[in-house]
Design an enzyme around this catalytic site. Structure first.
Site, PDB file in Angstrom:
ATOM      1  N   MET A  65       0.815  -1.212   0.000  1.00 54.97           N
ATOM      2  CA  MET A  65       0.000   0.000   0.000  1.00 54.97           C
ATOM      3  C   MET A  65       0.849   1.263   0.000  1.00 54.97           C
ATOM      4  SD  MET A  65      -2.971  -1.304   2.681  1.00 54.97           S
ATOM      5  CE  MET A  65      -1.838  -1.381   4.069  1.00 54.97           C
ATOM      6  N   GLY A  66       2.032   1.200  -0.584  1.00 55.11           N
ATOM      7  CA  GLY A  66       2.879   2.373  -0.658  1.00 55.11           C
ATOM      8  C   GLY A  66       3.248   2.876   0.724  1.00 55.11           C
ATOM      9  N   ASP A  77       8.466  -5.953  -6.004  1.00 59.89           N
ATOM     10  CA  ASP A  77       9.241  -7.165  -6.278  1.00 59.89           C
ATOM     11  C   ASP A  77      10.176  -7.478  -5.109  1.00 59.89           C
ATOM     12  OD1 ASP A  77       8.016  -6.958  -8.766  1.00 59.89           O
ATOM     13  OD2 ASP A  77       9.718  -5.888  -9.629  1.00 59.89           O
ATOM     14  N   GLY A  92       2.097   1.156   4.022  1.00 62.98           N
ATOM     15  CA  GLY A  92       2.636  -0.088   4.535  1.00 62.98           C
ATOM     16  C   GLY A  92       2.149  -1.305   3.783  1.00 62.98           C
TER      17      GLY A  92
END
Length: 321
Positions: A223-224, A254, A227
């Protein structure tokens, strides 16, 4: 350490550039510039190799511009078992601005030959017996049916190998129905799968529950800055990323997947797995390229990463992005 097989169906040469401020229609001067082979499975493989695992890379690889890939595999200690096909691999341009905004210009790649899926399944049949886990990641090349991705997941399932899937769009939809061990979408990919915007944590949880109900034991949602949320058969955990200066988010997902797989295969406690993977992903966004577990500041990032049960007393349902 483990023997891991990664599958990349649509590799690319990524030209990544840093720029102070992108101005359309004008001459722009770039900072750090890097051209290197990429694709989700390849990126994951590079991180896993740096963590000490034995990694074999496979999938489909265009013959026209294969040399850079072969050099990378040799340099990173990756066992090359790609199926070569006619045509060239995609060339993508990724422009990173301060604050983490990345503009992607993705080029076309090869068109899948009619016999490519059969050839790849034959290759997998020889590779699966010796691996401990399989990662299937990335987009599908032109002509590759989503049902073909599902067939690859099912082939690994029949061999008794856990599949970690990182796909999007129709590939993610078909892959989920095939029953992988884990999926790792970001919020945009999860929203595309769910068919509705994910405006808060409740919506994210609902989408996760729908995937779990289809027989997928583990769902890891990146979620960028919000977190990571990891739902498993035993619990649900959320991590909060430490404050970092964001240069590029291109390989963060990744790197996160590689960190998760590293910890799970080592049978580490869930909170330790998520802490390590989140911290390594945070290290990754500070520069162009995949995460580096040997980075000088990695131990500090580990100490600053927080993981708590979800939902918990101090957790909120704020928008994750």
């Amino acid at each position: 350490m483990a023997n891991i097989l990664t599958v990349t169906l649509n590799p690319a040469l990524d030209l990544s550039v840093e720029i102070a401020d992108l101005t359309l229609g004008e001459v722009n001067r770039t900072g750090n510039t890097r051209l290197e082979p990429a694709g989700k499975g390849i990126n994951v493989a590079r991180v896993l190799a740096r963590l000490g695992h034995s990694v074999t890379v496979t999938g489909l690889l265009g013959e026209a511009n294969v040399t850079a890939f072969e050099r990378l595999f040799a340099a990173e200690g990756l066992q090359d078992s790609f199926v070569r096909v006619p045509g060239q691999n995609r060339i993508n341009v990724k422009v990173a601005e301060p604050g983490g905004r990345v503009t992607d210009l993705n080029g076309p790649g090869f068109r899948m030959p009619a016999d490519a899926l059969q050839r790849l399944e034959f290759r997998l049949a020889s590779l699966l017996p010796d691996c401990d886990a399989v990662v299937i990641g990335g987009s599908l090349p032109e002509g590759f049916p989503p049902s073909g991705l599902a067939e690859l997941v099912q082939q690994a399932n029949r061999a008794g190998k856990p599949v970690w899937l990182d796909a999007s769009g129709e590939g993610l939809k078909a892959g989920v129905e095939a029953g992988p061990f884990a999926v790792k979408p970001n919020t945009d990919e999860l929203s595309g799968w769910a068919g509705v915007p994910l405006k808060d944590m409740a919506a994210v949880e609902t989408a996760i529950a729908r995937i779990r109900a289809r027989g997928v034991p583990h769902v890891v949602v990146s979620m960028g800055a919000g977190g990571v949320l990891w739902s498993s058969p035993t619990d649900t955990l959320r991590s909060w990323v430490p404050p970092v200066s964001v240069v590029s988010t291109v390989c963060a997902g990744d790197t996160l997947l590689a960190g998760m797989l590293h910890g799970v295969l080592a049978c580490q406690p869930d909170d330790a797995v998520l802490t390590f993977a989140t911290a390594l992903s945070a290290e990754c966004v500070q520069h162009i390229g995949v995460g580096n577990p040997q980075a000088p500041d990695f131990s500090s990032l580990l100490q600053q990463t927080r993981v708590q049960p979800w939902p918990g007393e101090n957790n909120t349902g704020e928008m994750p992005l």
